[in-house]
Write a protein that holds these residues in place. Structure first.
Motif, short mmCIF file in Angstrom:
data_model
loop_
_atom_site.label_atom_id
_atom_site.label_comp_id
_atom_site.label_asym_id
_atom_site.label_seq_id
_atom_site.Cartn_x
_atom_site.Cartn_y
_atom_site.Cartn_z
N TYR A 72 -4.68 3.68 2.55
CA TYR A 72 -4.76 2.94 1.29
C TYR A 72 -5.84 1.86 1.32
O TYR A 72 -6.46 1.57 0.29
CB TYR A 72 -3.41 2.31 0.96
N THR A 73 -6.05 1.23 2.48
CA THR A 73 -7.07 0.17 2.52
C THR A 73 -8.46 0.75 2.30
O THR A 73 -9.31 0.09 1.67
CB THR A 73 -7.02 -0.58 3.86
N VAL A 75 -8.98 1.19 -1.38
CA VAL A 75 -9.39 -0.05 -2.05
C VAL A 75 -10.86 -0.32 -1.81
O VAL A 75 -11.60 -0.70 -2.74
CB VAL A 75 -8.51 -1.22 -1.56
N ASP A 119 1.18 5.79 -7.06
CA ASP A 119 0.74 4.85 -6.03
C ASP A 119 -0.65 4.29 -6.37
O ASP A 119 -0.91 3.10 -6.16
CB ASP A 119 0.72 5.52 -4.66
N CYS A 120 -1.51 5.14 -6.88
CA CYS A 120 -2.84 4.68 -7.30
C CYS A 120 -2.71 3.67 -8.45
O CYS A 120 -3.41 2.64 -8.48
CB CYS A 120 -3.71 5.85 -7.72
N ILE A 160 -1.71 0.35 -7.09
CA ILE A 160 -2.83 -0.38 -6.48
C ILE A 160 -3.69 -1.03 -7.55
O ILE A 160 -4.07 -2.21 -7.44
CB ILE A 160 -3.66 0.58 -5.60
N GLY A 197 -5.89 -5.34 3.39
CA GLY A 197 -4.44 -5.17 3.47
C GLY A 197 -3.69 -6.04 2.49
O GLY A 197 -2.68 -5.62 1.92
N LEU A 239 -3.08 -4.76 -1.21
CA LEU A 239 -2.17 -3.64 -1.49
C LEU A 239 -0.80 -4.15 -1.91
O LEU A 239 -0.34 -5.20 -1.44
CB LEU A 239 -2.01 -2.77 -0.24
N LEU A 250 3.32 -0.22 -0.32
CA LEU A 250 2.30 0.73 0.11
C LEU A 250 1.69 0.32 1.44
O LEU A 250 1.39 1.17 2.29
CB LEU A 250 1.22 0.86 -0.96
N PHE A 251 1.51 -0.98 1.65
CA PHE A 251 1.03 -1.43 2.96
C PHE A 251 2.03 -1.05 4.04
O PHE A 251 1.66 -0.54 5.10
CB PHE A 251 0.81 -2.95 2.95
#
Length: 717
Positions: free
Chosen positions: A378-379, A382, A417-418, A421, A669, A672, A676-677
């Motif tokens: 996920y990071t 971003v 999830d997107c 974010i 990090g 997020l 999710l993190f």
């Protein structure tokens, strides 16, 4: 010359025969040329110094020459700037005589040389992922990549297992879009435990691919083992390297500085090489090994990859290596000029001796650690999102998400999830939404997007380091923020030299230093940096388990080493199957032998701590757990029962008790949503699913028992 060689462009044939003096092709080059002729992506796996770089370049050059291609036709991505500097001469030697131009671009290249003239791009561009991000942000330079045909990824194993590899894969997909065609991807490596899976990751779904795996030609190898104790390490190493060209590998930057300081006066021409030193200091260390005089470089993994550092006489490993892959890379630094590969181990104790022997055994069995790409990066999502918006005034939400989800590493992300974010970035001011369109917000402009987005280029955080500069602006290296908190007046070693910190500039994170003459003193401080050494891999730990089960090693060891290993096996005092748990009582507590590596044992310690409740204290190592403070009548049996109970835990329950890393330690990090993190850490750092699989397969032996193989375990909710 065979027909394969004769099929190459005449100019290329001439360069190979007359400029390089080749009278034929190596096996890896022949196999790669054949595979390249069939089309598709390639992963080339062959031994160190086996000619992989030329194997990748020959089909590329052949296509350029036969097609009369212009513009940037091939991008070579490397994990290290030093490796690029080393490979430039090697690549140019085969390209330039053929009329094919080569350019390099990374942060240590002078700024004025990091570009090319209008209509004059190089045929082959050698760069790092971070510098390639810079190029793709420049509209003019990006336009010169439209005729790109090939992407070569050197040392692909250095990318595949972490988030930097995710960034590299995103770059490959983005290059496909710029060139409006699927580019040929060629990965190179000497050490991959699961090449088929890595090839699938490198290539991506729906693409033609092929593995080229050429076993290394067996060569002579000489190993020696010396148990010196920590206090005798410096003198033992000095006796091995004196008068020779030598590399000495250690476990950390602090260890490198400490060993160098301890060897001061014992060895001439002694230098240090690690990631916190300035480029000039690192280059001087590399060049010292190329000269005729004896030289010794103490290094971390920075000299582990395929940099050609001349004809080494010996490689010394101070302490056991962290993995089979590292061992093979380091062994491959020597034996490159026709002589045997020579590696000497200098170890602190008999247990380290056993681990070193187990690493060699695992390498002989080709049990190299498998590489697992992150599953929930996920990071990086971003980072790529913010880079996508750089230079764009506004982008529709759907266009933005479709573009990001078209990149292979993110294709499996859930849409909700997107959206979560995006919502978090909007709430924190990193994005602004206007009628379905998104743009960078004020928090991004003040933070990662400032200074042209320099902070967005890398996925790794700087870790709070301070630049160490002389009053004249000369760079000595970098120091950890916690270390410089010691204040001015501190004398420390950096790059093997003594420096005094005379002032600190917190606003710019600069520590001004001046050289401090004289020999090392007891009051000198050894610098330290954040981050611990890599835990022992499961491949190495499993090999230790097999030695313990057999009670000896099949290697032809000297009698003292054989006796030491036999003594440790006898001390275990219990039949051991190697892949289970042996639980026994000792004066200091309940000892659990668990040969599954450091990451697994840390997780097991946390889970058992929850199951046993308050009171017992648990310490874990790479090969064991020690549990003290159990007050019942049968502590070992109580621990066995606890292990059997946690074998029924679900992955969700295990994840729920593990400590969560600080989001501040991860670049992007904190941007997020917390859930999710947490999911990213559980999947890609803790490896919860993998932990459960291994735990379920482990047998347990308590006092007086043989290891019992587990039956089906009911999962608790």
């Amino acid at each position: 010359m065979n027909s394969l060689y004769a099929s190459l462009h005449p100019t290329l044939q001439g360069v190979l025969a007359h400029r390089l003096g080749w009278d034929g092709l190596r096996p890896v080059q022949e196999e790669t040329i054949r595979a390249a002729a069939e089309g598709g992506d390639l992963l080339v796996v062959a031994g160190t110094a086996g000619g992989k770089t030329e194997a990748a370049l020959i089909p590329v050059l052949d296509a350029i020459l036969k097609g009369g291609l212009a513009g940037v036709c091939c991008i070579c991505i490397s994990p290290l700037k030093a490796l690029i500097n080393d490979q430039e001469e090697r690549i140019s030697a085969i390209c330039v005589p053929a009329g094919v131009t080569v350019g390099k671009w990374h942060g240590d290249v002078p700024k004025g040389e990091r570009t090319w003239g209008e209509g004059d791009p190089p045929h082959i561009l050698v760069t790092t992922p971070e510098s390639l991000e810079v190029i793709l942000q420049d509209h003019r330079l990006r336009g010169d990549l439209e005729r790109l045909r090939y992407v070569v990824i050197d040392e692909v194993h250095a990318f595949a297992g972490d988030q930097r590899g995710v960034q590299m894969r995103c770059l490959c997909d983005r290059l496909d879009m710029i060139a409006t065609r699927p580019l040929r991807r060629i990965g190179l490596s000497a050490t991959i435990g699961n090449p088929g899976e890595v090839l699938d990751w490198l290539s991506g779904p729906g693409r033609k691919r092929r593995l080229v795996a050429v076993p290394p030609v067996p060569g002579k190898k000489r190993f020696s083992f010396a148990v010196s104790g920590r206090e005798g390490r410096a003198r033992a190493v000095a006796n091995l390297v004196r008068g020779k060209h030598a590399l000495v590998f250690v476990g950390s930057r602090s260890d490198a500085e400490g060993l160098c300081a301890s060897m001061d006066g014992l060895v001439e021409h002694l230098t240090v090489h690690h990631s916190s030193l300035s480029p000039g200091v690192r280059q001087a260390a590399e060049e010292s090994l190329a000269g005729p005089d004896p030289a010794c470089v103490i290094c971390t993994s920075t000299l582990e990859l395929g940099i050609d550092i001349g004809g080494l006489d010996i490689v010394v490993q101070a302490g056991p290596p962290p993995s089979v892959s590292s061992f093979l890379q380091r062994l491959g630094r020597t034996g490159r000029r026709g002589g045997p590969a020579i590696m000497a181990f200098v170890l602190d104790n008999d247990l380290d001796l056993m681990v070193a022997v187990a690493t060699v055994e695992a390498a002989m069995q080709r049990e190299v650690e498998p590489l697992r790409p992150p599953s929930l990066p996920y990071t990086v999502f971003v980072q790529q999102l913010l880079l996508f918006l750089m230079g764009r005034r506004r982008v529709g939400r759907q266009v933005l998400l479709s573009s990001l989800l078209s990149l292979s590493p993110f294709s499996g992300f859930r849409r909700e999830d997107c959206d979560a974010i995006l919502a978090a970035l909007i709430e924190d001011g990193y994005l602004v939404e206007d009628g379905g369109f998104l743009m960078l917000g004020p928090a991004a402009e003040r933070g990662p997007a400032r200074s042209g987005g320099r902070d967005l280029l890398s996925i790794f955080a700087a870790g709070g380091s301070w630049r160490a500069l002389t009053p004249d602006g000369e760079e000595a290296g970098s120091l950890d923020g916690r270390f410089v908190a010691g204040g001015t007046g501190t004398v420390c070693t950096l790059g093997g030299r003594r420096w005094r910190i005379i002032s600190l500039d917190p606003a710019h994170r600069i520590a001004t230093v001046v050289g401090e003459g004289g020999r090392r003193r007891s009051s000198d401080r050894r610098p330290f940096w954040s981050g611990s050494g890599a835990p022992m891999s499961r491949s190495v730990a499993g090999s230790v388990g097999r030695i313990l089960a057999a009670g000896c090693s099949p290697l032809p060891l000297a009698p003292p080493e054989s006796a030491a290993i036999r003594g440790i096996a006898e001390e275990i005092g219990h039949p051991f199957a190697g892949d289970g748990f042996v639980v026994s009582e000792r004066p200091e507590g309940v000892f659990v032998l668990s040969c599954h590596g450091g990451r697994f044992n840390r997780t097991l310690a946390t889970v058992l701590g929850t199951e046993l409740g308050d009171g017992p204290r648990i310490r874990s190592g790479d090969l064991w757990l020690l549990i003290s403070g159990i007050t019942g009548p049968h502590p070992a049996l109580e621990v066995c029962d606890a292990i059997r109970r946690v074998k029924g835990w679900t992955p969700a329950r295990i994840a729920g008790v593990l400590p969560l890393l600080d989001a501040e330690e991860w670049k992007f990090g904190t941007l997020l949503p917390p859930h999710l993190f947490s999911g990213m850490i559980r999947a890609d750092v803790d490896g919860v699913d993998d932990f459960v699989t291994v735990l379920q397969a482990c047998g347990i032996a308590g006092p007086g028992e043989n290891i019992s193989l587990p039956g089906p375990q009911p999962m608790s909710k």
